[in-house]
Scaffold this active site. Structure first.
Site: not given
Length: 428
Positions: A254-255, A259, A321, A374
């Site tokens: 999460a860091a 998001k 992510d 990404c």
């Protein structure tokens, strides 16, 4: 505040990235604390710019110097590059760029080399046109390492040159409007009242691109949480996650929390757990939650061992992510080109697969998992998801691609978001 020589600071930072493999996002903030607000932006521009155009500057140094700088004089090699960068890519008057760069030798404790630096920079000025014409005929003109070019050419035979071009630009500044305070159009009216111009995104309802980057302090309501700096493609995760109030939602890896806070803007009554393996980066999650006046359960933990931080709990939705090569965000982090190695890609793919397999049992039947990276490399993206679907009978791809070519891939574009991949999986 003691006067610092920004050129020598930039040279030392770039040397740490290129020679020691350190990340610019770790090196630069402490350096910026030592200089005035006005100089912070210039120091960033010099570091980012040299790393963006490194092969060009390296080639020029090799043309103009008979032998390379080594050992303790190695920083001078990078100082000369900083000089070239200013002459080629900034509006700094040439006499000021030369004087400040030559003076940089004093701070590096190499005053005896001032004459050499001055001579090389002046020679470059005299021969600039013919040198650049020769450089433009070399393979180095793409400003990317060979291994990455080869991977991009294989994965994107039609688009690789457009990707390279986007990677070599300064990035656009995208914002996310907090819908709990204003609609996007209401906030854009406030922006225009400040004399700034923004553009909307056709697919992502909270996204606004500034016509030109601005300081966050100039953005209406930044401190009150009305707006967050976040790339449009990162905002795209919510299009597929579709969080709802009352649900238990996991944001894994999460860091720094962009998001996590977006989930809570879309579903303010969701019960969110944000987990990251990096304890230091978790402080940014807390900072983001605090600025936006939000609450989430924040934990330090490894995605490969979820039982250690959530027991046998299951979630309605999971956003993963995943850790990746970051090849889709090179324009924001040009040091990625010089920090990554070809062998990293298969290691990252193994890590992603391990996290996917470990977290899947923690999704409720009927629940949604959005896998995002990404990256623009298929081994981390479409191939990763295709392999997961093959070995996971109760996982079904939903709305994002086909079983043969799973996922949606955004490629970086001048007026678009960064390179990003999404796959939406439903548990049967």
């Amino acid at each position: 505040m003691k006067k610092q020589n920004l050129r020598s600071m930039a040279a030392q930072a770039i040397e740490q990235v290129v020679e020691q493999g350190q990340s610019l996002s770790n090196i630069l903030p402490p350096l910026q604390q030592k200089v005035s607000d006005k100089d912070k932006a210039l120091l960033q521009e010099l570091c980012f710019g040299v790393l963006r155009t490194l092969p060009q500057l390296e080639w020029l140094v090799n043309q103009l110097m008979s032998r390379p700088m080594t050992g303790k004089q190695r920083t001078i090699h990078y100082l000369i590059m900083v000089g070239f960068y200013q002459l080629l890519h900034t509006r700094i008057p040439p006499h000021a760029a030369l004087a400040e760069t030559v003076e940089g030798a004093v701070m590096i404790k190499r005053p005896q080399l001032k004459g050499l630096i001055n001579g090389v920079l002046r020679q470059f000025q005299r021969q600039q046109d013919e040198l650049l014409a020769a450089f433009d005929k070399t393979d180095a003109r793409f400003l990317h390492p060979d291994w990455l070019l080869k991977r991009m050419q294989k994965a994107w035979p039609q688009q690789w040159e457009t990707i390279v071009e986007a990677n070599n630009q300064r990035p656009p500044m995208w914002l996310r409007i907090n819908r709990n305070h204003h609609s996007r159009d209401e906030w854009m009216a406030l922006l225009e009242a400040e004399g700034l111009q923004g553009f909307t995104h056709e697919h992502y309802p909270d996204a606004v691109r500034l016509a030109s980057p601005a300081s966050v302090q100039s953005l209406p309501g930044f401190d009150q949480g009305w707006v967050t700096v976040q790339d449009a493609s990162a905002q795209g995760c919510m299009k597929w996650l579709e969080p709802e109030n009352g649900e238990r939602i996991l944001d894994l890896c999460a860091a720094p929390g962009g998001k996590t806070t977006h989930i809570l803007e879309v579903a303010p009554q969701a019960n969110v757990m944000a987990v990251d393996v990096d304890e230091k980066r978790l402080s940014r999650v807390y900072d983001n939650l605090k600025r936006l006046g939000m609450k989430a359960e924040v934990k330090q933990g490894d995605g490969r061992t979820p039982a250690a931080w959530c027991g046998d709990e299951q979630f309605d939705r999971i956003l993963l992510d995943a850790p990746c090569s970051a090849t889709g965000v090179i324009r924001r982090h040009p040091d990625i080109k010089w920090l990554r190695r070809d062998r990293d890609i298969s290691e990252l793919a193994q890590l992603q697969a391990a996290i996917l397999d470990a977290i899947w049992p923690h999704l409720k039947p009927g629940g949604t998992l959005v896998y995002a990276t990404c990256s623009i490399l298929p081994g981390e993206n479409s191939q990763q998801i295709a392999a997961f679907l093959k070995r996971t009978p109760d996982a079904k791809l939903h709305d994002t691609g086909t079983p043969n070519e799973p996922g949606i891939q955004n490629l970086p574009g001048a007026e678009e978001g960064d390179g990003f991949f999404y796959a939406k999986l439903i548990k049967e």
